[in-house]
Design a protein around this motif. Structure first.
Motif, PDB file in Angstrom:
ATOM      1  N   ILE A   1      12.537  -5.565  -0.298  1.00 32.69           N
ATOM      2  CA  ILE A   1      12.315  -6.799   0.632  1.00 32.69           C
ATOM      3  C   ILE A   1      10.881  -7.429   0.197  1.00 32.69           C
ATOM      4  N   SER A   2       9.928  -6.718  -0.299  1.00 31.49           N
ATOM      5  CA  SER A   2       8.579  -7.247  -0.649  1.00 31.49           C
ATOM      6  C   SER A   2       8.824  -8.294  -1.950  1.00 31.49           C
ATOM      7  N   GLU A   3       9.710  -8.096  -2.732  1.00 31.41           N
ATOM      8  CA  GLU A   3       9.669  -8.564  -4.065  1.00 31.41           C
ATOM      9  C   GLU A   3      10.569  -9.999  -3.809  1.00 31.41           C
ATOM     10  N   ALA A   4      11.489  -9.773  -2.605  1.00 33.15           N
ATOM     11  CA  ALA A   4      12.043 -11.038  -2.222  1.00 33.15           C
ATOM     12  C   ALA A   4      11.459 -11.921  -1.422  1.00 33.15           C
ATOM     13  N   GLN A   5      10.302 -11.663  -0.876  1.00 31.52           N
ATOM     14  CA  GLN A   5       9.843 -12.679   0.100  1.00 31.52           C
ATOM     15  C   GLN A   5       9.667 -14.154  -0.714  1.00 31.52           C
ATOM     16  N   ASN A   6       9.280 -14.150  -1.799  1.00 30.86           N
ATOM     17  CA  ASN A   6       9.141 -15.737  -2.383  1.00 30.86           C
ATOM     18  C   ASN A   6      10.346 -16.240  -2.516  1.00 30.86           C
ATOM     19  N   TYR A   7      11.438 -15.615  -2.403  1.00 35.52           N
ATOM     20  CA  TYR A   7      12.789 -16.317  -2.784  1.00 35.52           C
ATOM     21  C   TYR A   7      13.631 -16.221  -1.658  1.00 35.52           C
TER      22      TYR A   7
ATOM     23  N   VAL B   1       0.808  -1.201   0.127  1.00 31.64           N
ATOM     24  CA  VAL B   1      -0.122  -0.150  -0.047  1.00 31.64           C
ATOM     25  C   VAL B   1       0.698   1.158  -0.030  1.00 31.64           C
ATOM     26  N   GLY B   2       2.333   0.926  -0.040  1.00 29.80           N
ATOM     27  CA  GLY B   2       3.001   2.358   0.203  1.00 29.80           C
ATOM     28  C   GLY B   2       3.414   2.548  -1.286  1.00 29.80           C
ATOM     29  N   LEU B   3       4.788   2.818  -1.394  1.00 32.32           N
ATOM     30  CA  LEU B   3       5.358   2.990  -2.663  1.00 32.32           C
ATOM     31  C   LEU B   3       5.722   1.561  -3.468  1.00 32.32           C
ATOM     32  N   LYS B   4       5.621   1.968  -4.833  1.00 33.65           N
ATOM     33  CA  LYS B   4       5.176   0.919  -5.733  1.00 33.65           C
ATOM     34  C   LYS B   4       6.243   0.911  -6.844  1.00 33.65           C
ATOM     35  N   THR B   5       6.693  -0.315  -7.468  1.00 30.82           N
ATOM     36  CA  THR B   5       7.420  -0.153  -8.607  1.00 30.82           C
ATOM     37  C   THR B   5       6.929   0.623  -9.662  1.00 30.82           C
TER      38      THR B   5
ATOM     39  N   ARG C   1      14.511 -18.873   0.496  1.00 28.84           N
ATOM     40  CA  ARG C   1      15.042 -20.131   0.531  1.00 28.84           C
ATOM     41  C   ARG C   1      16.103 -20.275  -0.643  1.00 28.84           C
ATOM     42  N   VAL C   2      15.816 -19.936  -1.750  1.00 29.00           N
ATOM     43  CA  VAL C   2      16.732 -20.114  -3.003  1.00 29.00           C
ATOM     44  C   VAL C   2      17.555 -19.112  -3.122  1.00 29.00           C
ATOM     45  N   SER C   3      17.409 -17.782  -3.009  1.00 29.93           N
ATOM     46  CA  SER C   3      18.100 -16.804  -3.042  1.00 29.93           C
ATOM     47  C   SER C   3      17.982 -15.893  -1.874  1.00 29.93           C
ATOM     48  N   PRO C   4      18.592 -16.269  -0.722  1.00 32.03           N
ATOM     49  CA  PRO C   4      18.338 -15.263   0.480  1.00 32.03           C
ATOM     50  C   PRO C   4      19.093 -14.011   0.356  1.00 32.03           C
ATOM     51  N   PHE C   5      20.150 -13.809  -0.487  1.00 31.40           N
ATOM     52  CA  PHE C   5      20.954 -12.659  -0.724  1.00 31.40           C
ATOM     53  C   PHE C   5      19.882 -11.433  -1.035  1.00 31.40           C
ATOM     54  N   LEU C   6      18.826 -11.906  -1.801  1.00 28.74           N
ATOM     55  CA  LEU C   6      17.859 -10.710  -2.285  1.00 28.74           C
ATOM     56  C   LEU C   6      17.063 -10.197  -1.025  1.00 28.74           C
ATOM     57  N   LEU C   7      16.980 -10.572   0.017  1.00 29.34           N
ATOM     58  CA  LEU C   7      16.268 -10.162   1.111  1.00 29.34           C
ATOM     59  C   LEU C   7      17.367  -9.682   2.326  1.00 29.34           C
ATOM     60  N   PHE C   8      18.553 -10.205   2.181  1.00 27.76           N
ATOM     61  CA  PHE C   8      19.617  -9.781   3.108  1.00 27.76           C
ATOM     62  C   PHE C   8      19.987  -8.593   3.004  1.00 27.76           C
ATOM     63  N   PHE C   9      20.451  -8.023   1.882  1.00 22.93           N
ATOM     64  CA  PHE C   9      21.196  -6.870   1.774  1.00 22.93           C
ATOM     65  C   PHE C   9      20.284  -5.675   2.087  1.00 22.93           C
ATOM     66  N   PRO C  10      19.132  -5.581   1.359  1.00 22.81           N
ATOM     67  CA  PRO C  10      18.190  -4.247   1.708  1.00 22.81           C
ATOM     68  C   PRO C  10      17.756  -4.426   2.927  1.00 22.81           C
ATOM     69  N   ALA C  11      17.406  -5.438   3.846  1.00 25.04           N
ATOM     70  CA  ALA C  11      17.164  -5.748   5.114  1.00 25.04           C
ATOM     71  C   ALA C  11      18.336  -5.148   6.050  1.00 25.04           C
ATOM     72  N   ALA C  12      19.537  -5.438   5.769  1.00 25.69           N
ATOM     73  CA  ALA C  12      20.493  -5.020   6.287  1.00 25.69           C
ATOM     74  C   ALA C  12      20.723  -3.528   6.464  1.00 25.69           C
ATOM     75  N   PHE C  13      20.426  -2.810   5.283  1.00 28.23           N
ATOM     76  CA  PHE C  13      20.702  -1.622   5.087  1.00 28.23           C
ATOM     77  C   PHE C  13      19.641  -0.985   5.749  1.00 28.23           C
ATOM     78  N   LEU C  14      18.542  -1.424   5.563  1.00 35.12           N
ATOM     79  CA  LEU C  14      17.234  -0.798   6.367  1.00 35.12           C
ATOM     80  C   LEU C  14      17.309  -0.652   7.849  1.00 35.12           C
ATOM     81  N   VAL C  15      18.047  -1.935   8.365  1.00 35.02           N
ATOM     82  CA  VAL C  15      18.049  -1.955   9.905  1.00 35.02           C
ATOM     83  C   VAL C  15      19.175  -1.080  10.505  1.00 35.02           C
ATOM     84  N   THR C  16      20.252  -1.132   9.583  1.00 40.32           N
ATOM     85  CA  THR C  16      21.303  -0.009  10.050  1.00 40.32           C
ATOM     86  C   THR C  16      21.052   1.416  10.091  1.00 40.32           C
ATOM     87  N   ALA C  17      20.494   1.767   8.879  1.00 40.44           N
ATOM     88  CA  ALA C  17      19.731   3.042   8.910  1.00 40.44           C
ATOM     89  C   ALA C  17      18.865   3.372  10.203  1.00 40.44           C
TER      90      ALA C  17
END
Length: 325
Positions: free
Chosen positions: A281-287, A268-272, A289-305
């Motif tokens: 993070i929203s786009e990486a939720q379905n991957y 409901v927020g910003l969209k592509t 298990r197979v590609s955890p790096f898609l979630l790890f990097f944006p989540a790491a920057f978000l948590v750090t900020a």
């Protein structure tokens, strides 16, 4: 005949001593102590912050994120929007430090460019919240009476709204299907929803500070000398009531970065094609298990900020509060 030792003691000249009468009060102090002037609240706070490693660490990360948001081309030459399907879900390597997403877009470039949308939304939301809440808090605290009661009841209505649920209702109501997601309208709606649901807290903080300050001796003296309401508020009340808002505003920037990511994750927020950490993070939720790096990097920057702004706010709060030093 006098004793020679006694005569030498009597005849030894004494070093000249400064006259006690009329001598300056700091005559015996070191040179640096003579020139040091008394510091105010902000000066004492800065001296305390300079000795805190937590302040320098959080401030360094914040400066890095701000430069990243303002000048993303300094960090990467990649395209955050377009990609090649031949690179779909390629893991991190020499060609792509953070790998590539499902559509073959460079994750590192998207993480760098994603800082702009998240920080812009958070900073503008905080500015609007402080402006609206601070203005209403000053009016309610200074005027009192029925004005205070009316504004406080209005604030209670908004304060009782659940934050996430209220933001979802506002965004789904005003974000019609015809809205172009690439235009600033959707970003403005996110900023509006965050501001509308957050100003009551700032209003309460400012109101309590004004109530504690408006009966001070210097306020009473200024009123007795004929100073108008505007001058009293701008010259006396506002400078002495900004400390709580400064602390809360710093912490609130980190909270709004997380709130924007939450709304974008829920869809409901910003969209592509807007690039933000929440969308990634929203786009990486379905991957996961197979590609955890898609979630790890944006989540790491978000948590750090978020942690950087929260830690900076805590450091500023401890520096501005004499009881915590």
């Amino acid at each position: 005949m006098s004793d020679p030792s006694t005569a030498s003691i009597v005849s030894t000249p004494r070093p000249e001593q400064p006259s006690q009468i009329g001598a300056p009060a700091d005559a015996g102090l070191p040179e640096n102590a003579r020139k040091e002037k008394p510091r105010g609240l902000l000066g004492d706070a800065w001296q305390d912050l300079r000795r805190k490693p937590l302040f320098w660490i959080s401030a360094s990360f914040i400066v890095l994120f701000l430069v990243m948001a303002a000048f993303p081309s300094l960090f990467t030459n990649g395209d955050p929007v377009n990609g090649s399907l031949s690179n779909s879900r390629v893991e991190p390597g020499a060609n792509g430090w953070f790998g590539y997403d499902v559509q073959g877009r460079d994750v590192f470039a998207r993480v760098i460019y994603g800082a702009r949308a998240s920080i812009v939304v958070a900073v503008l939301s905080v500015a609007g919240t402080l402006l609206i809440g601070g203005t209403m808090g000053i009016i309610a605290g200074y005027r009192g009476g029925w004005v205070d009661g009316l504004l406080s009841r209005i604030a209670d209505v908004f304060f009782g709204l659940p934050f996430v649920l209220g933001a979802i209702v506002i965004l789904t109501t005003f974000n019609g299907s015809g809205t172009d997601n690439s235009t600033p309208e959707i970003m403005g709606l996110v900023i509006l929803s965050l501001t509308v649901l957050s100003w009551p807290v700032v209003m309460r903080l400012m109101r309590s500070s004004v109530l504690a300050t408006k009966e001070a001796d210097y306020i009473v003296a200024a009123r007795a000398l004929g100073a108008g309401t505007g001058r009293i508020i701008l010259k006396h009340l506002l400078p002495n009531c900004l400390a709580p808002l400064l602390v809360y505003g710093t912490i609130m920037v980190g909270s709004f970065i997380g709130a924007e990511a939450t709304l974008s994750f829920l869809g409901v927020g910003l969209k592509t094609p807007v690039v933000s950490w929440g969308i990634m993070i929203s786009e990486a939720q379905n991957y996961i298990r197979v590609s955890p790096f898609l979630l790890f990097f944006p989540a790491a920057f978000l948590v750090t900020a978020v942690l950087s702004f929260v830690m900076l706010g805590e450091a500023v709060r401890e520096a501005l509060d004499p009881k915590l030093r």
